[in-house]
Design a protein around this motif. Structure first.
Motif, PDB file in Angstrom:
ATOM      1  N   ILE A  86      12.450-110.642  15.674  1.00 54.00           N
ATOM      2  CA  ILE A  86      11.712-111.897  15.767  1.00 54.00           C
ATOM      3  C   ILE A  86      10.979-112.136  14.456  1.00 54.00           C
ATOM      4  N   LYS A  87      11.191-113.296  13.856  1.00 51.54           N
ATOM      5  CA  LYS A  87      10.521-113.667  12.621  1.00 51.54           C
ATOM      6  C   LYS A  87       9.317-114.558  12.936  1.00 51.54           C
ATOM      7  N   SER A  98      12.812-127.215  14.217  1.00 55.18           N
ATOM      8  CA  SER A  98      13.693-128.107  13.453  1.00 55.18           C
ATOM      9  C   SER A  98      14.939-128.516  14.226  1.00 55.18           C
ATOM     10  N   GLY A  99      15.261-127.812  15.302  1.00 50.80           N
ATOM     11  CA  GLY A  99      16.490-128.097  16.030  1.00 50.80           C
ATOM     12  C   GLY A  99      17.723-127.514  15.377  1.00 50.80           C
ATOM     13  N   ILE A 100      17.533-126.768  14.282  1.00 50.86           N
ATOM     14  CA  ILE A 100      18.645-126.147  13.562  1.00 50.86           C
ATOM     15  C   ILE A 100      18.515-124.631  13.673  1.00 50.86           C
ATOM     16  N   LEU A 101      19.605-123.958  14.007  1.00 47.79           N
ATOM     17  CA  LEU A 101      19.576-122.501  14.109  1.00 47.79           C
ATOM     18  C   LEU A 101      19.238-121.902  12.747  1.00 47.79           C
ATOM     19  N   GLY A 104      12.010-117.429  13.836  1.00 53.56           N
ATOM     20  CA  GLY A 104      12.145-117.404  15.285  1.00 53.56           C
ATOM     21  C   GLY A 104      12.875-116.181  15.809  1.00 53.56           C
ATOM     22  N   ILE A 105      13.308-116.275  17.064  1.00 54.79           N
ATOM     23  CA  ILE A 105      13.969-115.157  17.742  1.00 54.79           C
ATOM     24  C   ILE A 105      15.419-115.057  17.291  1.00 54.79           C
ATOM     25  N   LEU A 147      18.090-118.707  21.749  1.00 51.97           N
ATOM     26  CA  LEU A 147      16.703-118.235  21.781  1.00 51.97           C
ATOM     27  C   LEU A 147      15.958-118.639  20.516  1.00 51.97           C
ATOM     28  N   ASN A 148      16.699-118.847  19.448  1.00 51.97           N
ATOM     29  CA  ASN A 148      16.126-119.289  18.182  1.00 51.97           C
ATOM     30  C   ASN A 148      15.423-120.648  18.303  1.00 51.97           C
TER      31      ASN A 148
END
Length: 521
Positions: free
Chosen positions: A106-107, A182-185, A190-191, A388-389
């Motif tokens: 997790i970042k 952001s809606g972008i992986l 994030g996770i 999950l991101n």
């Protein structure tokens, strides 16, 4: 044996610290009589407990009678406040679960006090808000403890540590993962992967769909199948009763087979959804959460958006009629009551056309939806597959949880019956997590469900009454003019399956856990 001795030494050292603290404050102590001591009440700062393999509270023994695991628990009887930021939490990278990934990765992880509000409307609806700085709040951790799982605890020669966990009786706070929604992986926020167990409480929200075109897609010779989809084919079939030619069936051409097929516009829709059961998300190195069986019903979908006399401009987004199309080219076929699963294809056969004095006058025709035409009662069973991101906010409202490391599958004391911690690192939350009202900021593409809808429309038209075609209608069709009919097609007897993936959620915008406008500190 050596591992167990280390545990004893750790407990002895901890006890010594407590005794030293009492001795340092001995100047304030005074003796009590037996009666005074019996009347006094209090609570120890530390607690020790043990669950034997034969104990009825040992969930691991109930799960696996041969495991022979005992649990030693060292607890702190206190409420602890914590505000923390972790730039990069990586546990169990490589190792027993394989190279190239981590059990937990997790970042930009933050833990703070629970938010005191949410955004009421707009593009960030449902996201957490704080009346002051988030960094000024702290999570409340009640009775934290450290617990060891000991295999063969009664055997000095074979006992060993099978796992340990960090936990608490209750946690209240906001856990956030990542900096931006952001809606972008992202591979840096994030996770990235999660091994563990969590539950999503009853879900409610709404999804907006993209405007699309129905009836045009599919190969030139694809079939309309009664009640079923046929690949990507959106051809439909039905029955007519013509004043001049009697009863006929019809099948629509796709745009690949006829330039006269423009399709029928389906406007953008906002569809509410609910799921009144808890969804369990569990597994090793998960990268997405899959929630099944979200049931949605769309009462009415306007099919007349291209008409100037359409029944409801609002149902078409108040867009001008020039934005929409409304025409199918259809081929007449033999009349029949075709059962479910029957394939019906265009054939261009002149023997099926409408004849006048032995002359074929109408073999194909153009069809348009009249004002007030609708598709009614569309049921959808939605599968929600979200990386999950893209989940950033996890509110913990008194939820117990734990972080554990084990060398074998274990069921820790007090955990849910389906929470079986797997080999490696494991992060678990006991009670369901409420994500609030979920709405998407990007519109969902529903084109994949349209072939199923085509099968439902065909079933409804085949099982319903014939579409009446008057003499004037027939003459207009014979002279190349479109046949216009108002249809209200009820498809409520069937349910289509729709998968939605990686929608950007309005409730997942992140509030910084830093002072001074910094994103992360």
């Amino acid at each position: 044996m050596r591992q167990f001795r280390f545990l004893n030494l750790a407990l002895l050292a901890l006890g010594s610290l407590c005794l030293n603290s009492a001795y340092a404050a001995s100047s304030t102590l005074h003796s009590l009589t037996d009666s005074e001591m019996s009347a006094a009440t209090g609570q120890a700062l530390m607690s020790l407990s043990y669950i034997a393999p034969t104990d009825s509270a040992n969930l691991e023994t109930l799960r696996n009678s041969s495991s022979n695991i005992g649990f030693y628990k060292l607890g702190l009887e206190a409420k602890v406040e914590l505000n923390a930021n972790i730039r990069n939490l990586q546990l169990g990278c490589g190792g027993v679960n394989g190279a190239g990934a981590c059990d937990i990765d997790i970042k930009n992880l933050s833990l703070s006090g629970l938010n005191d509000g949410t955004v009421a409307s707009g593009s960030q609806q449902g996201s957490p808000t704080f009346s002051g700085d988030r960094a000024a709040t702290s999570a409340q951790i009640t009775n934290p403890f450290l617990e060891f799982a000991i295999k063969n605890p009664d055997s000095a020669s074979t006992r060993e540590v099978a796992g340990f966990r960090l936990s608490a009786e209750a946690i209240e706070g906001l856990l956030s993962a990542g900096l931006e929604n952001s809606g972008i992986l992202s591979s840096t926020d994030g996770i990235q992967s999660l091994s563990g167990y969590l539950q999503l409480a009853n879900l409610s929200g709404e999804v907006s769909t993209q405007a699309t075109t129905f009836g045009a897609a599919g190969a030139a010779g694809c079939a309309a199948i009664v009640g079923q989809a046929n690949g990507s084919c959106q051809a439909i079939a039905g029955k007519i009763n013509s004043t001049i030619g009697g009863q006929r069936g019809f099948v629509s051409y796709t745009s690949a087979a006829s330039s006269d097929t423009l399709g029928i516009s389906v406007p953008s829709l906002t569809v509410p959804f609910t799921k009144n059961t808890t969804s369990v998300i569990t597994g090793n190195r998960m990268t997405s959460a899959v929630v099944n069986n979200i049931n949605v019903t769309v009462p009415h979908i306007a099919l007349d958006c291209a008409r100037s006399n359409r029944a409801s401009a609002a149902a078409c987004g108040n867009a001008p009629t020039s934005n929409f199309v409304n025409q199918l080219s259809v081929d007449l076929i033999q009349y029949g009551n075709y059962p479910n699963g029957t394939s019906l294809t265009t054939n261009g056969n002149s023997t099926d056309c409408i004849t006048v004095i032995f002359i074929c006058v109408v073999g194909t025709a153009q069809f348009q939806m009249g004002a007030g035409s609708t598709l009614d009662g569309l049921n959808l069973n939605v599968t929600f597959n979200e990386a999950l991101n893209l989940f950033h906010n996890i509110p913990l409202r008194g939820t117990g949880g734990y972080l554990a490391l084990q060398k074998q599958a274990l069921q820790w004391p007090g955990s849910n019956s389906d929470d079986i911690a797997q080999t490696g690192w494991w992060l678990s939350f006991k009670d369901p997590i409420d994500l609030g009202y979920l709405t998407s900021t990007n519109k969902a593409d529903i084109s994949a469900v349209l072939p199923q809808v085509a099968g439902f429309v065909t079933q409804a038209l085949m099982q319903g009454s014939d579409i009446p075609v008057s003499l004037i209608d027939g003459l207009n069709a014979a002279t190349g003019n479109p046949l216009v009919k108002t249809l209200n097609i009820d498809v409520s007897s069937q349910t289509a399956n729709l998968s939605l993936s990686n929608l950007q959620l309005t409730s997942q915008y992140v509030t910084s856990n830093c002072y001074g406008g910094n994103q992360f500190c």
